[in-house]
Design a protein around this motif. Sequence first.
Motif, mmCIF file in Angstrom:
data_model
loop_
_atom_site.group_PDB
_atom_site.id
_atom_site.type_symbol
_atom_site.label_atom_id
_atom_site.label_comp_id
_atom_site.label_asym_id
_atom_site.label_seq_id
_atom_site.Cartn_x
_atom_site.Cartn_y
_atom_site.Cartn_z
ATOM 1 N N ALA A 181 30.311 -23.689 16.508
ATOM 2 C CA ALA A 181 29.196 -24.605 16.280
ATOM 3 C C ALA A 181 29.704 -25.943 15.752
ATOM 4 O O ALA A 181 29.258 -26.998 16.191
ATOM 5 C CB ALA A 181 28.193 -23.993 15.311
ATOM 6 N N GLN A 182 30.664 -25.906 14.816
ATOM 7 C CA GLN A 182 31.154 -27.173 14.252
ATOM 8 C C GLN A 182 32.033 -27.918 15.243
ATOM 9 O O GLN A 182 32.042 -29.148 15.253
ATOM 10 C CB GLN A 182 31.896 -26.939 12.939
ATOM 11 C CG GLN A 182 31.126 -26.193 11.867
ATOM 12 C CD GLN A 182 29.847 -26.855 11.406
ATOM 13 O OE1 GLN A 182 29.202 -27.596 12.144
ATOM 14 N NE2 GLN A 182 29.449 -26.571 10.181
ATOM 15 N N THR A 183 32.782 -27.180 16.042
ATOM 16 C CA THR A 183 33.570 -27.863 17.072
ATOM 17 C C THR A 183 32.635 -28.608 18.015
ATOM 18 O O THR A 183 32.940 -29.701 18.475
ATOM 19 C CB THR A 183 34.406 -26.852 17.886
ATOM 20 O OG1 THR A 183 34.976 -25.922 16.990
ATOM 21 C CG2 THR A 183 35.500 -27.538 18.656
ATOM 22 N N SER A 184 31.470 -28.006 18.278
ATOM 23 C CA SER A 184 30.511 -28.658 19.149
ATOM 24 C C SER A 184 29.963 -29.933 18.525
ATOM 25 O O SER A 184 29.421 -30.774 19.216
ATOM 26 C CB SER A 184 29.336 -27.728 19.449
ATOM 27 O OG SER A 184 29.790 -26.589 20.116
ATOM 28 N N ARG A 185 30.079 -30.039 17.205
ATOM 29 C CA ARG A 185 29.631 -31.267 16.558
ATOM 30 C C ARG A 185 30.812 -32.194 16.311
ATOM 31 O O ARG A 185 30.756 -33.091 15.479
ATOM 32 C CB ARG A 185 28.955 -30.951 15.219
ATOM 33 C CG ARG A 185 27.728 -30.093 15.356
ATOM 34 C CD ARG A 185 27.283 -29.565 14.017
ATOM 35 N NE ARG A 185 26.516 -30.560 13.276
ATOM 36 C CZ ARG A 185 26.192 -30.428 11.990
ATOM 37 N NH1 ARG A 185 26.569 -29.369 11.316
ATOM 38 N NH2 ARG A 185 25.495 -31.341 11.387
#
Lengths: 278, 274
Positions: A181-185
């Motif tokens: 999820a954070q990589t996607s951000r």
Amino acid sequence: MLRDITLGQYYITESKIHSLDPRVKLAGTMLYVISLFLTDGLLGYLVGAIFLGIIIKISKVPFKYMVRGLKAIIFILIITAACNVLFYQGTTTIFRAGFVKVTVEGLEVAAAMSIRLVMLILGTSIMTLTTSPNDLTDGLEKSLGFLEKMKVPVHEIALMMSIALRFIPILVEETNKIMKAQTSRGADFTSGNLIQRVKNYIPIIVPLFISAFHRASDLAMAMESRCYRTGRQRTKLYPLKYEKTDYKGYIVIIIYFIIMVGMKITIEGLGVGGFFTM
Amino acid sequence: MIEFVDVNYVYGNDKAVDNVSFKIEKGKFTGIIGHTGSGKSTLIQMMNGLLKPESGTILYDGKDIFEEGYDLRSLKFKVGLVFQYPEYQLFESTVLRDVAYGPINKGLAKEDAVKEAKAAMEIVGINEDKYEKSPFELSGGEKKRVAIAGILAMKPEVLVLDEPAAGLDPETRINLFEMLKRLCTSENITVVVVSHSMEDMAEYAEHIIVMDDGKLIKSGTAREVFSNAEDLENIGLAAPEITYLMCELSKRGIPVDKTIIKTEEAIKCLETLL
Ligand SMILES: Nc1ncnc2c1ncn2[C@@H]1O[C@H](COP(=O)(O)OP(=O)(O)OP(=O)(O)O)[C@@H](O)[C@H]1O
Ligand SMILES: [Mg+2]
């Protein structure tokens, strides 16, 4: 699914070793480890290795799978061996360069040490490979039950242990999810200096802790709503009970141990000299 | 915009996505439906390069995203992905700072990031009085909206959402879908939504992709897909309620269009009969 990460790496199959009472396996492992430390002769290692080989065969755990566990310590193994070879103060010098001196004794010690380490790891991993984490804690709880009398909360500790073990794969999966999820951000875990990199992990660690606390409190709530309470009156759904094979298991391991001790006493001289000075 | 060519994905031994090919058109609202475990989440995680397919090619604007030298990180800003339970991604001390995390990663200056964050929260309907709250003090639905704002604030060209409506009340759900539709039509953002609600998909999606056991079963306009209820039922899905109603009416001899999938159209059709 996440079996390769789970602590204890339980290998699911059916074998005589798998069905043994966890207490037998705990005692067996302990005696085996002690026997390895008693031994300092080639013959002793040979007997130990043969015994280990037979147990592995019976356990039906593929040897390849077992060796996978060794990969993690290969680094340690190489370093210890190298240190022994280079710095052991032996007398029969083969080669020397500056303060480094390679001696026959050093090589012997390095070899013996490596063999011992490998056998140690393989021997103990037999237990974790053939015993599910739950059985393991059950066995520990029962074996250490006498400590209850000394006011050690054995049951509570065992419960904590099994919950912790249960949570490991869940948390691994959770970490994975949050990381995605954070990589996607646009989170970036690879650049920056050390402090920056540590900081980069905050977006992972904070949600992970939050969700761990949530899970813990959910679990506590669920346990409480089913009227869980600790105390000596608790009985087990599947109480540990010795079967015939368990007694046989004890006998086998004791015979093995006697042989090892006997060898140690009778053929002292066969050993690799100076081993215990390490 | 996004194109999958013969894409396979395997978890251990389970084939989660099996030889899937499709195209997502720029500026369209695409829906992905399929029963639980059919590979929808896996599919969309490949769209922004989070998961690398076992084999096959994924093209974004005609370029292979797993080609040597492709900037996967900047792709993540172009294809904004909102996860199934996005509330897990919140971590900052205030809502505003959390939403601004994406834009700051993108390289925006702090003031600009905050501006984008505020604009995004305006879109999802998070009021100003929540800006300085801790994201962990919000309700589940509010967390979800903040998480979506966190992705919106990165100004993606494609917005991919995994079951965004799960756990939202009907009003919030409708607001959410209306907002997505608005983004799609007026801001020209390509929207991809995974959903279990056939009604929502029929209402809002122009194009539908149907997944079953990792395979792509059907890809077509919403009308094409939903007017064939039997095919959907065979794989554990269903047509929208309104379509069943229309079929039933036509079976009883009332001359209505059986391929109607939206409530509004149904009302119009029935009104002409009166
Ligand atoms: N991290 C994982 N490790 C192993 N297998 C997985 C993992 N994630 C998903 N799978 C498997 O892959 C298949 C597809 O999963 P996926 O999450 O893509 O389904 P889905 O269509 O999103 O389902 P849902 O509607 O429940 O969200 C399932 O059979 C699932 O068991
Ligand atoms: Mg999913």
